[in-house]
Design a protein around this motif. Structure first.
Motif, PDB file in Angstrom:
ATOM      1  N   PHE A   1       9.623  12.366   4.307  1.00  0.00           N
ATOM      2  CA  PHE A   1       8.872  11.635   4.376  1.00  0.00           C
ATOM      3  C   PHE A   1       8.078  12.156   4.803  1.00  0.00           C
ATOM      4  N   VAL A   2       6.867  11.625   4.596  1.00  0.00           N
ATOM      5  CA  VAL A   2       5.809  12.123   5.641  1.00  0.00           C
ATOM      6  C   VAL A   2       4.242  11.404   6.020  1.00  0.00           C
ATOM      7  N   SER A   3       3.722  11.405   6.955  1.00  0.00           N
ATOM      8  CA  SER A   3       3.115  10.837   7.908  1.00  0.00           C
ATOM      9  C   SER A   3       1.521  10.588   7.496  1.00  0.00           C
ATOM     10  N   GLN A   4       0.310  10.378   7.885  1.00  0.00           N
ATOM     11  CA  GLN A   4      -0.902   9.841   6.503  1.00  0.00           C
ATOM     12  C   GLN A   4      -1.216  11.620   6.761  1.00  0.00           C
ATOM     13  N   ARG A   5      -1.103  12.378   8.143  1.00  0.00           N
ATOM     14  CA  ARG A   5      -1.359  13.723   8.269  1.00  0.00           C
ATOM     15  C   ARG A   5      -0.867  14.742   7.217  1.00  0.00           C
ATOM     16  N   GLY A   6       0.186  14.798   6.580  1.00  0.00           N
ATOM     17  CA  GLY A   6       0.637  15.068   5.895  1.00  0.00           C
ATOM     18  C   GLY A   6       2.040  15.821   6.360  1.00  0.00           C
TER      19      GLY A   6
ATOM     20  N   ARG B   1       3.315  10.644  -1.836  1.00  0.00           N
ATOM     21  CA  ARG B   1       4.101  11.981  -0.866  1.00  0.00           C
ATOM     22  C   ARG B   1       3.341  13.781  -1.252  1.00  0.00           C
ATOM     23  N   ALA B   2       3.648  13.280  -2.639  1.00  0.00           N
ATOM     24  CA  ALA B   2       2.741  14.723  -3.610  1.00  0.00           C
ATOM     25  C   ALA B   2       1.436  14.662  -3.337  1.00  0.00           C
ATOM     26  N   GLN B   3       0.365  13.737  -3.258  1.00  0.00           N
ATOM     27  CA  GLN B   3      -0.318  13.778  -2.704  1.00  0.00           C
ATOM     28  C   GLN B   3      -1.024  13.610  -0.918  1.00  0.00           C
ATOM     29  N   LEU B   4       0.123  12.802  -0.271  1.00  0.00           N
ATOM     30  CA  LEU B   4      -0.273  13.154   1.226  1.00  0.00           C
ATOM     31  C   LEU B   4       0.241  14.333   1.396  1.00  0.00           C
ATOM     32  N   ALA B   5       1.428  15.036   1.601  1.00  0.00           N
ATOM     33  CA  ALA B   5       2.063  16.593   2.363  1.00  0.00           C
ATOM     34  C   ALA B   5       0.663  17.751   2.369  1.00  0.00           C
TER      35      ALA B   5
ATOM     36  N   ASP C   1       1.218  -1.210  -0.210  1.00  0.00           N
ATOM     37  CA  ASP C   1      -0.028   0.344   0.194  1.00  0.00           C
ATOM     38  C   ASP C   1       0.811   1.626  -0.179  1.00  0.00           C
ATOM     39  N   ALA C   2       0.480   2.151   0.176  1.00  0.00           N
ATOM     40  CA  ALA C   2       0.777   3.667  -0.246  1.00  0.00           C
ATOM     41  C   ALA C   2       1.821   4.391   0.723  1.00  0.00           C
ATOM     42  N   LEU C   3       1.534   3.434   1.803  1.00  0.00           N
ATOM     43  CA  LEU C   3       2.490   3.622   3.211  1.00  0.00           C
ATOM     44  C   LEU C   3       3.843   2.960   3.461  1.00  0.00           C
ATOM     45  N   GLU C   4       3.426   1.966   2.645  1.00  0.00           N
ATOM     46  CA  GLU C   4       4.882   0.407   2.411  1.00  0.00           C
ATOM     47  C   GLU C   4       5.552   1.152   1.929  1.00  0.00           C
ATOM     48  N   VAL C   5       4.807   1.862   0.745  1.00  0.00           N
ATOM     49  CA  VAL C   5       5.859   2.514  -0.727  1.00  0.00           C
ATOM     50  C   VAL C   5       6.833   3.284   0.364  1.00  0.00           C
TER      51      VAL C   5
END
Length: 295
Positions: free
Chosen positions: A205-210, A193-197, A125-129
């Motif tokens: 490296f960012v979290s789910q909260r960006g 990252r571009a979608q989450l940040a 999944d995205a976080l594992e990437v």
């Protein structure tokens, strides 16, 4: 003469004035009782530095570990410091006495096969990437966790042109090469990252909260990843740094290069990995040499 009552008075002082914990008080009571026992019939205020060194040697010969002796000496210094302030002793005989050096613990490392097992697993999944990119970068460049967590998407402390620039200990900046697999893993992470940040967030490296991923979360994610891959040992970020150093040294034999890559101020710090290298050779010898096997 220093009596047990005075030791009790010192312990009471620690409890009431210094607000020492019950655990600390128990340790001090045990260490001071040990001093009283070693002094036998002599007054503690009559002891000198030579006596204290002799006591330390006796404790060491009796099997007490260096760390425990260091704590014991600290308790003794504290007692004498208090006695001097109380006018009961003229000097602190434990002040200049040093404990024996503790043997350096060899760092834990993964074998090359274990490192491959850990890093060859495919993210699901995205976080594992993101996690995969982090772990590849750890192992590729030997970064400290604070250095990795502090990386930005661009700018002074970032990955660019096949290198990573980090702000390390003692306010030193260093540049370290990044391997192709780590670069590929980071390239896979960047679109996610571009979608989450969050807007204006500079962290690589960012979290789910960006927001910038914390060191605590990096540790937890690595522990989780290692468990999913069935690793037989507890894996933590510094183990990947140790593994990086050990594997580079095994392959190259260039201790100075490893020192530079790790950002060690002194080569004596890096030399711990030569012990690991010898340990590896000793295991090979014990396994392979026909005269090494025990009957």
């Amino acid at each position: 003469m220093t009596s047990p009552g005075e030791i009790e008075a010192y312990l009471k002082y620690l409890a009431t004035q210094r607000r020492a914990s019950p655990h600390t008080l128990d340790n001090y009571a045990r260490d001071l009782a040990r001093l009283q026992e070693l002094a036998a019939t002599r007054a503690l205020t009559s002891l000198n530095a030579h006596d204290i060194r002799r006591f330390v040697a006796k404790l060491h010969a009796g099997g007490l570990q260096a760390r425990s002796i260091a704590r014991t000496l600290s308790a003794w210094r504290g007692l004498y410091r208090w006695l001097v302030r109380q006018g009961r002793a003229e000097a602190n005989p434990a002040l200049t006495v040093r404990p024996p050096r503790a043997p350096k613990k060899l760092p834990q490392v993964l074998s090359p096969d274990q490192a491959a097992t850990l890093l060859n697993a495919q993210p699901e999944d995205a976080l594992e990437v993101r996690d995969h990119a982090i772990f590849e970068l750890f192992y590729s460049s030997g970064l400290r966790i604070a250095e990795l967590a502090g990386l930005d998407l661009s700018g002074t402390y970032s990955v660019a042109d096949g290198e990573v620039t980090v702000f390390g200990k003692r306010a030193k900046t260093r540049r370290v090469p990044v391997g192709s697999k780590a670069l590929d893993a980071i390239a896979a992470w960047l679109p996610i990252r571009a979608q989450l940040a969050a807007a204006g967030e500079e962290a690589l490296f960012v979290s789910q909260r960006g927001t910038r991923l914390s060191m605590g979360m990096i540790r937890k994610r690595l522990e989780r990843w290692a468990q999913l891959q069935g690793m037989p040992v507890h894996v933590y970020p510094h183990m990947l740094r140790h593994s990086f150093a050990s594997h580079v040294l095994q392959s190259s034999g260039d201790l100075r290069a490893v020192q530079e890559l790790l950002g060690h101020a002194s080569i004596s710090t890096t030399q711990i990995y030569t012990h690991l290298d010898f340990q590896h050779l000793a295991k090979v010898y014990d396994t392979a040499h026909p005269r090494a096997k025990k009957g």
